[in-house]
Design a protein around this motif. Structure first.
Motif, PDB file in Angstrom:
ATOM      1  N   THR A   4      -6.118  -0.720  77.266  1.00 48.95           N
ATOM      2  CA  THR A   4      -5.326  -0.986  78.320  1.00 48.95           C
ATOM      3  C   THR A   4      -6.099  -1.925  79.377  1.00 48.95           C
ATOM      4  OG1 THR A   4      -4.315   1.164  78.371  1.00 48.95           O
ATOM      5  CG2 THR A   4      -4.190  -0.030  80.406  1.00 48.95           C
ATOM      6  N   ILE A   5      -7.257  -1.715  79.591  1.00 48.16           N
ATOM      7  CA  ILE A   5      -8.181  -2.765  80.327  1.00 48.16           C
ATOM      8  C   ILE A   5      -8.165  -4.128  79.653  1.00 48.16           C
ATOM      9  CG2 ILE A   5     -10.423  -3.316  81.198  1.00 48.16           C
ATOM     10  CD1 ILE A   5     -10.900  -0.269  81.369  1.00 48.16           C
ATOM     11  N   LEU A   6      -8.410  -4.037  78.450  1.00 49.83           N
ATOM     12  CA  LEU A   6      -8.237  -5.629  77.916  1.00 49.83           C
ATOM     13  C   LEU A   6      -7.067  -6.193  77.870  1.00 49.83           C
ATOM     14  CD1 LEU A   6     -10.475  -4.826  74.723  1.00 49.83           C
ATOM     15  CD2 LEU A   6     -11.189  -5.831  76.367  1.00 49.83           C
ATOM     16  N   GLY A   7      -5.881  -5.414  77.841  1.00 50.14           N
ATOM     17  CA  GLY A   7      -4.489  -5.946  77.685  1.00 50.14           C
ATOM     18  C   GLY A   7      -4.212  -6.472  79.283  1.00 50.14           C
ATOM     19  N   LEU A   8      -4.653  -5.915  80.271  1.00 50.69           N
ATOM     20  CA  LEU A   8      -4.457  -6.183  81.554  1.00 50.69           C
ATOM     21  C   LEU A   8      -5.183  -7.595  81.788  1.00 50.69           C
ATOM     22  CD1 LEU A   8      -4.516  -2.852  83.522  1.00 50.69           C
ATOM     23  CD2 LEU A   8      -2.619  -4.175  82.898  1.00 50.69           C
ATOM     24  N   TRP A   9      -6.388  -7.646  81.228  1.00 56.25           N
ATOM     25  CA  TRP A   9      -7.016  -8.787  81.334  1.00 56.25           C
ATOM     26  C   TRP A   9      -6.327 -10.107  80.662  1.00 56.25           C
ATOM     27  CZ3 TRP A   9      -9.152 -12.377  78.006  1.00 56.25           C
ATOM     28  CH2 TRP A   9     -10.015 -13.373  78.570  1.00 56.25           C
ATOM     29  N   LEU A  10      -5.460  -9.898  79.417  1.00 53.96           N
ATOM     30  CA  LEU A  10      -4.874 -10.750  78.804  1.00 53.96           C
ATOM     31  C   LEU A  10      -3.478 -11.111  79.618  1.00 53.96           C
ATOM     32  CD1 LEU A  10      -4.964  -9.404  75.255  1.00 53.96           C
ATOM     33  CD2 LEU A  10      -6.013 -11.454  75.688  1.00 53.96           C
ATOM     34  N   VAL A  11      -3.080 -10.247  80.286  1.00 59.28           N
ATOM     35  CA  VAL A  11      -1.857 -10.495  81.510  1.00 59.28           C
ATOM     36  C   VAL A  11      -2.295 -11.458  82.410  1.00 59.28           C
ATOM     37  CG1 VAL A  11      -0.251  -9.368  83.096  1.00 59.28           C
ATOM     38  CG2 VAL A  11      -0.932  -8.099  80.849  1.00 59.28           C
ATOM     39  N   VAL A  12      -3.572 -11.230  82.784  1.00 55.65           N
ATOM     40  CA  VAL A  12      -3.827 -11.964  84.132  1.00 55.65           C
ATOM     41  C   VAL A  12      -4.068 -13.569  83.596  1.00 55.65           C
ATOM     42  CG1 VAL A  12      -6.064 -12.602  85.595  1.00 55.65           C
ATOM     43  CG2 VAL A  12      -5.214 -10.272  85.251  1.00 55.65           C
ATOM     44  N   LYS A  13      -4.580 -13.550  82.408  1.00 58.42           N
ATOM     45  CA  LYS A  13      -4.907 -14.942  81.710  1.00 58.42           C
ATOM     46  C   LYS A  13      -3.698 -15.556  81.185  1.00 58.42           C
ATOM     47  CE  LYS A  13      -9.320 -15.018  82.222  1.00 58.42           C
ATOM     48  NZ  LYS A  13     -10.005 -16.041  83.022  1.00 58.42           N
ATOM     49  N   ALA A  14      -2.767 -14.905  80.566  1.00 60.23           N
ATOM     50  CA  ALA A  14      -1.636 -15.509  79.778  1.00 60.23           C
ATOM     51  C   ALA A  14      -0.121 -15.152  80.386  1.00 60.23           C
ATOM     52  CB  ALA A  14      -1.727 -15.164  78.260  1.00 60.23           C
ATOM     53  N   GLY A  15      -0.202 -14.224  81.391  1.00 62.57           N
ATOM     54  CA  GLY A  15       1.250 -14.120  82.176  1.00 62.57           C
ATOM     55  C   GLY A  15       1.817 -12.630  81.750  1.00 62.57           C
ATOM     56  N   LEU A  16       2.952 -12.384  82.567  1.00 64.27           N
ATOM     57  CA  LEU A  16       3.535 -11.167  82.492  1.00 64.27           C
ATOM     58  C   LEU A  16       4.364 -11.030  81.146  1.00 64.27           C
ATOM     59  CD1 LEU A  16       4.927 -11.134  86.089  1.00 64.27           C
ATOM     60  CD2 LEU A  16       3.410  -9.346  85.033  1.00 64.27           C
ATOM     61  N   ALA A  17       4.510 -11.999  80.260  1.00 58.05           N
ATOM     62  CA  ALA A  17       5.169 -11.730  79.094  1.00 58.05           C
ATOM     63  C   ALA A  17       4.250 -10.506  78.361  1.00 58.05           C
ATOM     64  CB  ALA A  17       5.355 -12.997  78.438  1.00 58.05           C
ATOM     65  N   VAL A  28     -10.083 -11.110  72.238  1.00 62.50           N
ATOM     66  CA  VAL A  28      -9.825  -9.967  73.330  1.00 62.50           C
ATOM     67  C   VAL A  28      -8.536  -9.067  72.597  1.00 62.50           C
ATOM     68  CG1 VAL A  28      -8.895  -9.146  75.505  1.00 62.50           C
ATOM     69  CG2 VAL A  28     -10.831 -10.992  75.210  1.00 62.50           C
ATOM     70  N   PHE A  29      -7.686  -9.752  72.464  1.00 64.32           N
ATOM     71  CA  PHE A  29      -6.239  -9.126  71.842  1.00 64.32           C
ATOM     72  C   PHE A  29      -6.547  -8.350  70.471  1.00 64.32           C
ATOM     73  CE2 PHE A  29      -2.405  -9.603  68.900  1.00 64.32           C
ATOM     74  CZ  PHE A  29      -1.717  -8.548  69.657  1.00 64.32           C
ATOM     75  N   PHE A  30      -7.233  -9.060  69.653  1.00 63.23           N
ATOM     76  CA  PHE A  30      -7.505  -8.290  68.505  1.00 63.23           C
ATOM     77  C   PHE A  30      -8.308  -7.054  68.658  1.00 63.23           C
ATOM     78  CE2 PHE A  30     -10.491  -7.224  64.984  1.00 63.23           C
ATOM     79  CZ  PHE A  30      -9.539  -7.156  63.801  1.00 63.23           C
ATOM     80  N   ILE A  31      -9.352  -6.896  69.631  1.00 65.92           N
ATOM     81  CA  ILE A  31      -9.998  -5.756  69.871  1.00 65.92           C
ATOM     82  C   ILE A  31      -8.850  -4.649  70.470  1.00 65.92           C
ATOM     83  CG2 ILE A  31     -12.110  -4.660  71.233  1.00 65.92           C
ATOM     84  CD1 ILE A  31     -13.234  -7.403  71.337  1.00 65.92           C
ATOM     85  N   ALA A  32      -8.261  -5.200  71.809  1.00 67.14           N
ATOM     86  CA  ALA A  32      -7.352  -4.214  72.080  1.00 67.14           C
ATOM     87  C   ALA A  32      -6.313  -3.703  71.033  1.00 67.14           C
ATOM     88  CB  ALA A  32      -6.640  -4.920  73.149  1.00 67.14           C
ATOM     89  N   MET A  33      -5.591  -4.569  70.254  1.00 71.71           N
ATOM     90  CA  MET A  33      -4.541  -4.228  69.189  1.00 71.71           C
ATOM     91  C   MET A  33      -5.556  -3.099  68.245  1.00 71.71           C
ATOM     92  SD  MET A  33      -3.432  -6.487  66.104  1.00 71.71           S
ATOM     93  CE  MET A  33      -5.093  -6.086  65.523  1.00 71.71           C
ATOM     94  N   PHE A  34      -6.754  -3.279  67.681  1.00 66.45           N
ATOM     95  CA  PHE A  34      -7.099  -2.715  66.856  1.00 66.45           C
ATOM     96  C   PHE A  34      -7.461  -1.085  67.314  1.00 66.45           C
ATOM     97  CE2 PHE A  34     -10.360  -1.448  63.633  1.00 66.45           C
ATOM     98  CZ  PHE A  34      -9.810  -1.940  62.380  1.00 66.45           C
TER      99      PHE A  34
END
Length: 300
Positions: free
Chosen positions: A101-114, A43-49
């Motif tokens: 942004t949507i993918l990034g927010l999903w990562l925030v939910v899963k891995a935290g505010l950092a 998910v991070f790779f897709i959002a980053m790319f």
């Protein structure tokens, strides 16, 4: 818009600068922390790319609209040269940004505010790099921000999302990630430096005060060479417990990097020698990554 034009618009050839730091983060997570999280990594790779493509499109878009040199705007910039609709470019940027942004927010939910704070920093640098009242790319800070953000921050986020359960926010941990990522930081910043060296005359005509405006062509070439040499500091990483001994295999790429460095010193022409910095980044960082991976498997 054809596929080849789109790939040039998003500067696909330079995507090594984001993909390899991401993969290096995976290797370090496994070697040092013994942790991997494939779901978050994908998910991070897709959002980053996607966001990386937005940044490069925005760079071309901003250069097109703010160019004082009309010949550059119509014959050099890809939007004018290929007669691409600026509205289409803007639409693509918005769509890619929303998805990222949507993918990034999903990562925030899963891995935290950092993840949120690191993402905000990367988004801010990405947009301010070529937009705003004084774009970063028009300042002598472009090399610093591009190298740090893509070389270090992408690696750090990659490490964090794979190890967030055990990751400790302290100086030793952050410095360890910084050391592992430093070669990529140097080579990525050299990509920007080579671009500025080749575009020195054009940048002056467009009133851009890049680092070359202050240190000159000679100073830029000295800095370029020094960073290529310093990038091989990672020879010492196995002694610090931050990389397997197999990483030494990547030293075999030194003659190639030396040759590319020599070509740019001899001539700074965008269409002929800028590619040397791209090749150096690709071969240098890819050889480091592959050697790191081989080391994990066979030469710890």
């Amino acid at each position: 818009m054809s596929l080849s034009v789109f790939l040039e618009l998003v500067e696909i050839k330079a995507k090594t600068a984001s993909v390899i730091p991401f993969l290096l983060g995976l290797c370090f997570s496994y070697y040092y922390f013994h942790q991997l999280n494939w779901q978050l990594s994908v998910v991070f790779f897709i959002a980053m790319f996607l966001f990386n493509m937005v940044v490069d499109m925005l760079d071309n878009y901003s250069d097109y609209y703010h160019a004082d040199n009309k010949e550059y705007q119509q014959k050099t910039n890809i939007i004018g040269r290929e007669n691409i609709s600026p509205k289409l470019v803007l639409t693509l940027m918005i769509v890619f940004t929303v998805i990222s942004t949507i993918l990034g927010l999903w990562l925030v939910v899963k891995a935290g505010l950092a993840v949120l704070w690191m993402g905000i920093f990367c988004f801010a640098v990405g947009y301010l790099y070529s937009s705003g009242p004084v774009p970063i790319s028009n300042l002598p800070l472009g090399e610093l921000f591009s190298g740090f953000t893509m070389g270090f921050m992408i690696t750090l986020i990659s490490v964090y999302i794979n190890t967030y359960q055990v990751f400790t926010w302290n100086f030793p941990t952050l410095f360890s990630v910084f050391l592992v990522a430093l070669s990529d930081e140097l080579w990525i910043s050299n990509l920007m430096l080579a671009n500025n060296l080749c575009d020195a005359e054009e940048d002056e005509s467009n009133h851009r005060k890049t680092i070359i405006h202050f240190i000159g062509i000679k100073g830029g070439l000295i800095a370029f060479t020094a960073k290529n040499i310093l990038a091989y500091y990672y020879y010492f990483l196995p002694f610090l417990g931050l990389a397997p001994r197999g990483i030494w295999l990547s030293l075999l790429a030194i003659p190639f990097v030396y040759k590319q460095n020599k070509l740019l010193i001899h001539k700074q022409v965008k269409t002929e020698t800028f590619i040397t910095a791209v090749k150096t980044l690709l071969v240098g960082s890819a050889s480091q990554l592959v050697a790191y991976f081989i080391g994990i498997l066979f030469l710890k």
